[in-house]
Structures are given as C-alpha cells and as structure tokens.
Enzyme design. Structure first.
Site, PDB file in Angstrom:
ATOM      1  N   GLU A  34      -5.890   6.523  11.452  1.00  0.00           N
ATOM      2  CA  GLU A  34      -6.675   7.270  12.585  1.00  0.00           C
ATOM      3  C   GLU A  34      -4.851   8.351  12.554  1.00  0.00           C
ATOM      4  O   GLU A  34      -5.200   8.662  13.215  1.00  0.00           O
ATOM      5  CB  GLU A  34      -6.185   5.923  13.495  1.00  0.00           C
ATOM      6  CG  GLU A  34      -7.569   5.080  13.186  1.00  0.00           C
ATOM      7  CD  GLU A  34      -7.687   3.804  12.378  1.00  0.00           C
ATOM      8  OE1 GLU A  34      -8.648   2.898  12.378  1.00  0.00           O
ATOM      9  OE2 GLU A  34      -6.556   4.113  11.299  1.00  0.00           O
ATOM     10  N   TYR A  50      -8.504  29.693   5.253  1.00  0.00           N
ATOM     11  CA  TYR A  50      -8.296  27.975   4.699  1.00  0.00           C
ATOM     12  C   TYR A  50      -7.829  27.635   3.578  1.00  0.00           C
ATOM     13  O   TYR A  50      -7.483  26.172   3.791  1.00  0.00           O
ATOM     14  CB  TYR A  50     -10.108  27.840   4.555  1.00  0.00           C
ATOM     15  CG  TYR A  50     -11.193  28.932   3.217  1.00  0.00           C
ATOM     16  CD1 TYR A  50     -11.250  28.693   1.765  1.00  0.00           C
ATOM     17  CD2 TYR A  50     -11.512  29.634   4.353  1.00  0.00           C
ATOM     18  CE1 TYR A  50     -11.162  29.019   1.257  1.00  0.00           C
ATOM     19  CE2 TYR A  50     -12.595  30.381   3.776  1.00  0.00           C
ATOM     20  CZ  TYR A  50     -13.051  30.774   1.839  1.00  0.00           C
ATOM     21  OH  TYR A  50     -13.203  31.533   0.961  1.00  0.00           O
ATOM     22  N   LYS A 109     -10.518   5.807   1.603  1.00  0.00           N
ATOM     23  CA  LYS A 109      -9.490   5.537   0.828  1.00  0.00           C
ATOM     24  C   LYS A 109     -10.459   5.133  -0.095  1.00  0.00           C
ATOM     25  O   LYS A 109     -10.965   3.881   0.194  1.00  0.00           O
ATOM     26  CB  LYS A 109      -8.732   4.287   1.285  1.00  0.00           C
ATOM     27  CG  LYS A 109      -7.629   4.583   2.298  1.00  0.00           C
ATOM     28  CD  LYS A 109      -6.693   3.829   2.541  1.00  0.00           C
ATOM     29  CE  LYS A 109      -5.390   3.769   1.850  1.00  0.00           C
ATOM     30  NZ  LYS A 109      -4.955   2.065   2.725  1.00  0.00           N
ATOM     31  N   GLU A 129       0.706  -1.476  -0.365  1.00  0.00           N
ATOM     32  CA  GLU A 129       0.023   0.028   0.179  1.00  0.00           C
ATOM     33  C   GLU A 129       0.685   1.561  -0.312  1.00  0.00           C
ATOM     34  O   GLU A 129       0.474   2.309  -0.394  1.00  0.00           O
ATOM     35  CB  GLU A 129      -1.058   0.542   1.353  1.00  0.00           C
ATOM     36  CG  GLU A 129      -1.692  -0.737   1.370  1.00  0.00           C
ATOM     37  CD  GLU A 129      -2.955  -0.510   2.047  1.00  0.00           C
ATOM     38  OE1 GLU A 129      -4.132  -0.231   1.774  1.00  0.00           O
ATOM     39  OE2 GLU A 129      -2.974  -1.071   3.366  1.00  0.00           O
TER      40      GLU A 129
END
Length: 119
Positions: free
Chosen positions: A73, A53, A98, A21
């Site tokens: 996480e 922003y 994802k 990955e």
C-alpha cells in the site's frame, strides 16, 4: 476521458513486512492506468502533448528499485506521487502484485485516486 496504460511492468525491489522479505530482491508486477485528455496529442502528433510513458516507466521502476517499504500500500502510494507530478493526469490506478509469494498465490494491492494537482 482518455487513458494511457502501462501493463506488465516487472521490477525487482526489497519490500515486505515479514522477516527476510527485504533481505533480497523480489519481483513486483505493476500495472498503471491513467486518465488524461489526449486531444492535443491526437491533433498535433507531438510527444510533448502527451505523457511520455517511457519516462514514466523509468521513474516508477526507480522508486521500486531504490526504496524499501513494509507494505505494498505504501509503495503504491509512492508510485501515485510519481504519476501525479504531471498535472495533466486526472486520475490514476496503480496495481502491485508479488507473484508466487504464498505457495503459488499472488497477493496484490490496487489504489485508485484523483490527482490533487489536476488542471
């Protein structure tokens, strides 16, 4: 409390716990929701009285592109650190997905925390 949102950020990075990955970049979809008092900006119409922003988007994207973590996480936690550098942000929610990773299913993680620096 007022809110600023950044929705639909797509950033490519190398994050994942499974073999391979992190060998190539993959897309990550990120949504950010911030609680912040916007009364000063409402009255002044001055960018310095609100959260920039565009600058936040740039800093968040840099973390996704330049660092590598096994878990969403952990990545979400690092993005919270970026958001919480601005003590005016009272609370934040970060969602990272994802897309199309699992035969079309999209896993995602959402963290929601209070800013320990809030003033």
């Amino acid at each position: 409390m007022d809110r600023i949102a950044l929705r639909g950020m797509r950033v490519y990075g190398r994050h994942g716990a499974n073999p391979g990955e992190r060998d190539r970049e993959q897309p990550f979809d990120i949504d950010v929701l911030l609680e912040i008092d916007l009364r000063s900006a409402q009255a002044s119409d001055v960018l310095g009285d609100t959260l920039d922003y565009a600058g936040l988007h740039r800093r968040l994207a840099e973390v996704v592109r330049t660092r590598s973590y096994a878990l969403l996480e952990r990545l979400a936690g690092e993005l919270l650190h970026v958001v919480f550098a601005d003590a005016r942000v009272r609370r934040a929610q970060i969602s990272i997905a994802k897309p199309a990773l699992l035969d079309g299913a999209t896993p995602s993680v959402t963290l929601e925390r209070d800013n320990p620096r809030w003033r």
